[in-house]
Design a protein around this motif. Structure first.
Motif, PDB file in Angstrom:
ATOM      1  N   ALA A 106       0.578  -2.401  -1.683  1.00 31.16           N
ATOM      2  CA  ALA A 106       0.589  -1.013  -1.221  1.00 31.16           C
ATOM      3  C   ALA A 106       1.971  -0.691  -0.669  1.00 31.16           C
ATOM      4  CB  ALA A 106      -0.476  -0.795  -0.141  1.00 31.16           C
ATOM      5  N   GLU A 152      -1.855   7.065  -6.261  1.00 28.74           N
ATOM      6  CA  GLU A 152      -1.045   7.686  -5.217  1.00 28.74           C
ATOM      7  C   GLU A 152      -1.934   8.520  -4.314  1.00 28.74           C
ATOM      8  OE1 GLU A 152       2.911   9.860  -5.898  1.00 28.74           O
ATOM      9  OE2 GLU A 152       1.490  11.496  -5.476  1.00 28.74           O
ATOM     10  N   PHE A 193      -0.633   2.423  -4.333  1.00 27.75           N
ATOM     11  CA  PHE A 193      -1.283   1.118  -4.200  1.00 27.75           C
ATOM     12  C   PHE A 193      -1.992   0.725  -5.475  1.00 27.75           C
ATOM     13  CE2 PHE A 193      -4.968   3.764  -3.457  1.00 27.75           C
ATOM     14  CZ  PHE A 193      -6.046   2.998  -3.895  1.00 27.75           C
ATOM     15  N   HIS A 194      -2.193  -0.574  -5.621  1.00 27.48           N
ATOM     16  CA  HIS A 194      -3.106  -1.125  -6.620  1.00 27.48           C
ATOM     17  C   HIS A 194      -3.677  -2.402  -6.044  1.00 27.48           C
ATOM     18  CE1 HIS A 194      -5.139  -1.578 -10.356  1.00 27.48           C
ATOM     19  NE2 HIS A 194      -4.430  -0.647 -10.939  1.00 27.48           N
ATOM     20  N   ASN A 195      -4.949  -2.618  -6.257  1.00 25.45           N
ATOM     21  CA  ASN A 195      -5.566  -3.870  -5.850  1.00 25.45           C
ATOM     22  C   ASN A 195      -5.988  -4.647  -7.082  1.00 25.45           C
ATOM     23  OD1 ASN A 195      -7.798  -2.425  -6.661  1.00 25.45           O
ATOM     24  ND2 ASN A 195      -8.722  -2.292  -4.632  1.00 25.45           N
ATOM     25  N   TRP A 204      -0.274   2.823 -10.689  1.00 19.61           N
ATOM     26  CA  TRP A 204      -0.552   3.061  -9.276  1.00 19.61           C
ATOM     27  C   TRP A 204      -1.620   4.143  -9.085  1.00 19.61           C
ATOM     28  CZ3 TRP A 204       1.980  -0.126  -6.011  1.00 19.61           C
ATOM     29  CH2 TRP A 204       3.204  -0.670  -6.431  1.00 19.61           C
ATOM     30  N   MET A 242      -4.437  -2.133   4.100  1.00 18.93           N
ATOM     31  CA  MET A 242      -4.134  -0.704   4.230  1.00 18.93           C
ATOM     32  C   MET A 242      -3.951  -0.301   5.686  1.00 18.93           C
ATOM     33  SD  MET A 242      -3.784   0.421   1.173  1.00 18.93           S
ATOM     34  CE  MET A 242      -3.978   2.195   1.095  1.00 18.93           C
ATOM     35  N   THR A 252       1.433   7.192  -0.344  1.00 22.50           N
ATOM     36  CA  THR A 252       1.082   5.777  -0.435  1.00 22.50           C
ATOM     37  C   THR A 252       0.759   5.473  -1.890  1.00 22.50           C
ATOM     38  OG1 THR A 252       0.179   5.641   1.807  1.00 22.50           O
ATOM     39  CG2 THR A 252      -0.555   3.983   0.231  1.00 22.50           C
ATOM     40  N   LEU A 302      -3.853  -7.112  -2.987  1.00 23.28           N
ATOM     41  CA  LEU A 302      -3.483  -5.732  -2.698  1.00 23.28           C
ATOM     42  C   LEU A 302      -1.969  -5.633  -2.635  1.00 23.28           C
ATOM     43  CD1 LEU A 302      -4.224  -2.775  -1.732  1.00 23.28           C
ATOM     44  CD2 LEU A 302      -3.976  -3.679   0.605  1.00 23.28           C
ATOM     45  N   LEU A 358      -0.393  -1.221   6.484  1.00 23.41           N
ATOM     46  CA  LEU A 358       0.576  -0.276   5.949  1.00 23.41           C
ATOM     47  C   LEU A 358       0.573   1.024   6.742  1.00 23.41           C
ATOM     48  CD1 LEU A 358       2.670   0.310   3.718  1.00 23.41           C
ATOM     49  CD2 LEU A 358       0.811   1.414   2.441  1.00 23.41           C
ATOM     50  N   ASP A 377      -8.655  -5.308   1.315  1.00 28.94           N
ATOM     51  CA  ASP A 377      -8.019  -3.986   1.262  1.00 28.94           C
ATOM     52  C   ASP A 377      -7.957  -3.308   2.629  1.00 28.94           C
ATOM     53  OD1 ASP A 377      -7.882  -4.520  -1.409  1.00 28.94           O
ATOM     54  OD2 ASP A 377      -9.088  -2.810  -2.065  1.00 28.94           O
ATOM     55  N   SER A 381       4.682   2.568   0.821  1.00 28.96           N
ATOM     56  CA  SER A 381       4.989   3.920   1.288  1.00 28.96           C
ATOM     57  C   SER A 381       6.485   4.135   1.077  1.00 28.96           C
ATOM     58  CB  SER A 381       4.623   4.080   2.763  1.00 28.96           C
ATOM     59  OG  SER A 381       4.958   5.377   3.214  1.00 28.96           O
TER      60      SER A 381
END
Length: 339
Positions: free
Chosen positions: A306, A279, A293-295, A277, A330, A291, A304, A333, A326, A308
């Motif tokens: 993501a 962060e 995430f990885h895309n 990830w 995002m 948060t 994507l 989120l 993305d 929280s």
């Protein structure tokens, strides 16, 4: 708190925004608390998820570490065939956690892949275990292991190869990695559609990929680099993975998730790379929370994931089109985390 738009409405709006500008299929899913919503392509539609595969690879490492079958600080050379030359720099050697956090100093791509693979429609297909390990010994590290963040598909692929060898005793091929992910993550979570190799039934459910210009693109075969980007998945499967980041996981997996959250390397004041990830920490004025995430991206797909964790919110976006989703994901989120 009253809200003007339901979770279902927000997810539908995000899916419509993406679908309006793409020829390929789009699927969007989200979680907020105990609610789940999905829109776009049928939930059973599969997509290449590219580098989101790295999240699975790092979680598999954490699973083995929790059981004592590997260690985050274990040298990579311990898990490779005897006699494999592994580069060092400034007296430091590559550890498994360096591969998971992109701090190994390895370059982004394997030695010998370029320029031959640069313009190929399937650039990683020739990355056999033998090619990767032979080239590893001739690779120069860009920085000392553990010192600097440098994103590396090679490093993540080597981690998947090494863990597959440790867990199953095979060569570290894509099939060996597939079985590692099935055993450590997918079967425990009921993720039936997340895998490297697709049988005919799942192949029929794979959305055809497209370039940024809307032209058909062939599937990618990551071969021995499957741990860097070789998995296919669906929105429902990835939402199951997302829930584990809230602490909702079976015994063993919950401990492994906690280990990935507790391990990291600071990139900037607000960003930390953790196993699997990136962060981002939101400042107190924006409701302090994390948060993760990885895309991902392959020739004809973008993705994507993501999360929280403190807000129990998550978003998955899968697109059979090479344009990034993305921003839309995002933004969704952020809206969910603010509720």
């Amino acid at each position: 708190m009253t809200t003007t738009t339901s979770l279902d409405g927000l997810v539908r709006r995000a899916a419509d925004r993406l679908a309006a500008k793409r020829r390929g299929a789009v699927a969007v899913g989200a979680i907020l608390g105990e609610e789940t919503a999905m829109h776009g392509a049928d939930p059973g539609t599969l997509f290449e998820i590219g580098s989101i595969s790295k999240t699975f690879t790092s979680l598999a490492l954490a699973r083995l570490a929790v059981r004592g079958e590997a260690a985050l600080d274990q040298p990579l050379r311990d898990l490779l065939p005897e006699g494999t030359a592994v580069p060092r720099r400034d007296g430091g050697e590559i550890e498994l956690v360096h591969l998971a956090c992109h701090t190994s100093g390895l370059p982004k791509l394997p030695r010998g892949l370029l320029p031959r693979g640069l313009f190929s429609s399937d650039p990683y297909a020739g990355c056999t275990p033998g090619m990767l390990l032979e080239g590893l010994g001739r690779t120069r590290l860009r920085s000392a292991p553990g010192r600097r963040f440098r994103y590396s598909n090679l490093g993540a692929g080597l981690l998947g190869l090494a863990l597959a060898r440790r867990a199953g005793g095979g060569t570290g091929s894509g099939a060996d990695y597939d079985e590692l992910v099935q055993a450590e993550i997918c079967r425990p979570l009921g993720m039936a559609d997340t895998r490297v190799a697709l049988d005919p039934e799942r192949t029929a459910r794979l959305a055809p990929g497209h370039s940024r210009l809307g032209r058909p693109r062939p599937r990618w075969n990551l071969a021995a680099l499957a741990g860097a980007g070789g998995l296919h998945s669906t929105v429902p499967d990835l939402l199951r993975l997302a829930r584990t980041q809230f602490g909702d996981a079976p015994d063993g997996l919950a401990e492994a998730v906690a280990l990935t959250h507790a391990t990291g390397h600071r990139i900037t004041g607000g960003a930390t790379v953790r196993p699997g990830w990136i962060e981002l920490r939101q400042p107190p004025g924006r409701g302090e929370h994390r948060t993760l995430f990885h895309n991902g991206g392959t020739g004809g797909y973008r993705s994507l994931l993501a999360v929280s964790p403190e807000r129990r919110a998550a978003v998955v976006v899968l697109s059979a089109d090479a344009r990034s989703p993305d921003r839309v994901g995002m933004d969704l989120l952020t809206e969910l985390a603010a509720r």
